[in-house]
Design an enzyme around this catalytic site. Structure first.
Site, PDB file in Angstrom:
ATOM      1  N   GLN A  31      10.201  -4.595  11.071  1.00  0.00           N
ATOM      2  CA  GLN A  31       8.916  -5.285  10.897  1.00  0.00           C
ATOM      3  C   GLN A  31       7.812  -4.494  11.581  1.00  0.00           C
ATOM      4  O   GLN A  31       7.956  -4.057  12.731  1.00  0.00           O
ATOM      5  CB  GLN A  31       8.986  -6.697  11.483  1.00  0.00           C
ATOM      6  N   ILE A  89       0.828  -1.219   0.000  1.00  0.00           N
ATOM      7  CA  ILE A  89       0.000   0.000   0.000  1.00  0.00           C
ATOM      8  C   ILE A  89       0.861   1.267   0.000  1.00  0.00           C
ATOM      9  O   ILE A  89       0.392   2.340  -0.385  1.00  0.00           O
ATOM     10  CB  ILE A  89      -0.951  -0.031   1.224  1.00  0.00           C
ATOM     11  N   ASN A 114      11.863  -8.353   6.868  1.00  0.00           N
ATOM     12  CA  ASN A 114      12.090  -7.585   8.089  1.00  0.00           C
ATOM     13  C   ASN A 114      11.638  -8.460   9.257  1.00  0.00           C
ATOM     14  O   ASN A 114      10.508  -8.959   9.257  1.00  0.00           O
ATOM     15  CB  ASN A 114      11.280  -6.288   8.057  1.00  0.00           C
ATOM     16  N   HIS A 132       5.843 -12.463   5.944  1.00  0.00           N
ATOM     17  CA  HIS A 132       5.764 -11.971   4.570  1.00  0.00           C
ATOM     18  C   HIS A 132       7.160 -11.589   4.088  1.00  0.00           C
ATOM     19  O   HIS A 132       8.012 -11.177   4.873  1.00  0.00           O
ATOM     20  CB  HIS A 132       4.836 -10.748   4.469  1.00  0.00           C
TER      21      HIS A 132
HETATM   22  P1  AMP Z   1       6.986  -4.841   7.418  1.00  0.00           P
HETATM   23  O1  AMP Z   1       7.310  -3.438   7.847  1.00  0.00           O
HETATM   24  O2  AMP Z   1       8.164  -5.610   6.887  1.00  0.00           O
HETATM   25  O3  AMP Z   1       6.240  -5.575   8.503  1.00  0.00           O
HETATM   26  O4  AMP Z   1       6.035  -4.707   6.159  1.00  0.00           O
HETATM   27  C1  AMP Z   1       4.689  -4.386   6.247  1.00  0.00           C
HETATM   28  C2  AMP Z   1       4.308  -3.761   4.934  1.00  0.00           C
HETATM   29  O5  AMP Z   1       2.902  -3.839   4.815  1.00  0.00           O
HETATM   30  C3  AMP Z   1       4.701  -2.292   4.778  1.00  0.00           C
HETATM   31  O6  AMP Z   1       5.551  -2.140   3.652  1.00  0.00           O
HETATM   32  C4  AMP Z   1       3.365  -1.594   4.579  1.00  0.00           C
HETATM   33  O7  AMP Z   1       3.422  -0.528   3.643  1.00  0.00           O
HETATM   34  C5  AMP Z   1       2.480  -2.722   4.083  1.00  0.00           C
HETATM   35  N1  AMP Z   1       1.055  -2.563   4.343  1.00  0.00           N
HETATM   36  C6  AMP Z   1       0.465  -2.105   5.478  1.00  0.00           C
HETATM   37  N2  AMP Z   1      -0.866  -2.145   5.351  1.00  0.00           N
HETATM   38  C7  AMP Z   1      -1.123  -2.649   4.123  1.00  0.00           C
HETATM   39  C8  AMP Z   1      -2.328  -2.926   3.403  1.00  0.00           C
HETATM   40  N3  AMP Z   1      -3.547  -2.699   3.926  1.00  0.00           N
HETATM   41  N4  AMP Z   1      -2.211  -3.426   2.139  1.00  0.00           N
HETATM   42  C9  AMP Z   1      -0.995  -3.642   1.595  1.00  0.00           C
HETATM   43  N5  AMP Z   1       0.172  -3.415   2.227  1.00  0.00           N
HETATM   44  C10 AMP Z   1       0.094  -2.915   3.469  1.00  0.00           C
END
Ligand code: AMP
Ligand code: ZN
Length: 116
Positions: free
Chosen positions: A96, A33, A89, A102
């Site tokens: 993270q 996102i 992460n 993921h």
């Molecule tokens: P992390 O910081 O490695 O846990 O990655 C989480 C990721 O999820 C970040 O890059 C966010 O931008 C992404 N994210 C958060 N909410 C959403 C959402 N609703 N749809 C898609 N990606 C998201």
């Protein structure tokens, strides 16, 4: 956080909408996102695990599947020739923010090293 409160569990069930770019038996690929590169796709396990390490400890094949799916996404996005980065992460200090396993697929621009 309980699984019922988990954002990525809700994306997997469809409770929270997301742009799904690829689906496999045990993973889904979702466009981030807040993209940090022209291609920024998340490979999310359908099953809830806190992080990649918890996932691979519970199921030794899951990381293999994530990496293969990441490559399929990179190929579909046309970034395999130029190269891409696969990031997990892990923990707050590792950046993270969503505690559901993921991998990030980042590509489409030159990526610097070391990361920020
Ligand atoms: P992390 O910081 O490695 O846990 O990655 C989480 C990721 O999820 C970040 O890059 C966010 O931008 C992404 N994210 C958060 N909410 C959403 C959402 N609703 N749809 C898609 N990606 C998201
Ligand atoms: Zn979850």
């Amino acid at each position: 956080m309980s699984e019922s409160d988990c954002l990525f569990c809700k994306i997997v069930t469809g409770e929270v909408p997301a742009e799904i770019v690829r689906e496999a038996e045990r993973t889904i690929a979702v466009r981030d996102i807040n993209p940090q590169a022209p291609t920024h796709v998340l490979i999310i396990t359908r099953q809830h695990f806190t992080d990649a390490v918890s996932a691979t400890r519970a199921d030794s094949k899951i990381m293999d599947e994530i990496i293969r799916e990441a490559h399929e996404v990179a190929a579909a996005e046309g970034v395999t020739e130029t190269g891409y980065r696969l990031v997990f992460n892990t923990g707050t200090g590792g950046g993270q923010t969503v505690f559901h396993a993921h991998g990030h697929v980042l590509g489409g621009r030159g990526l610097e090293w070391p990361p920020g």
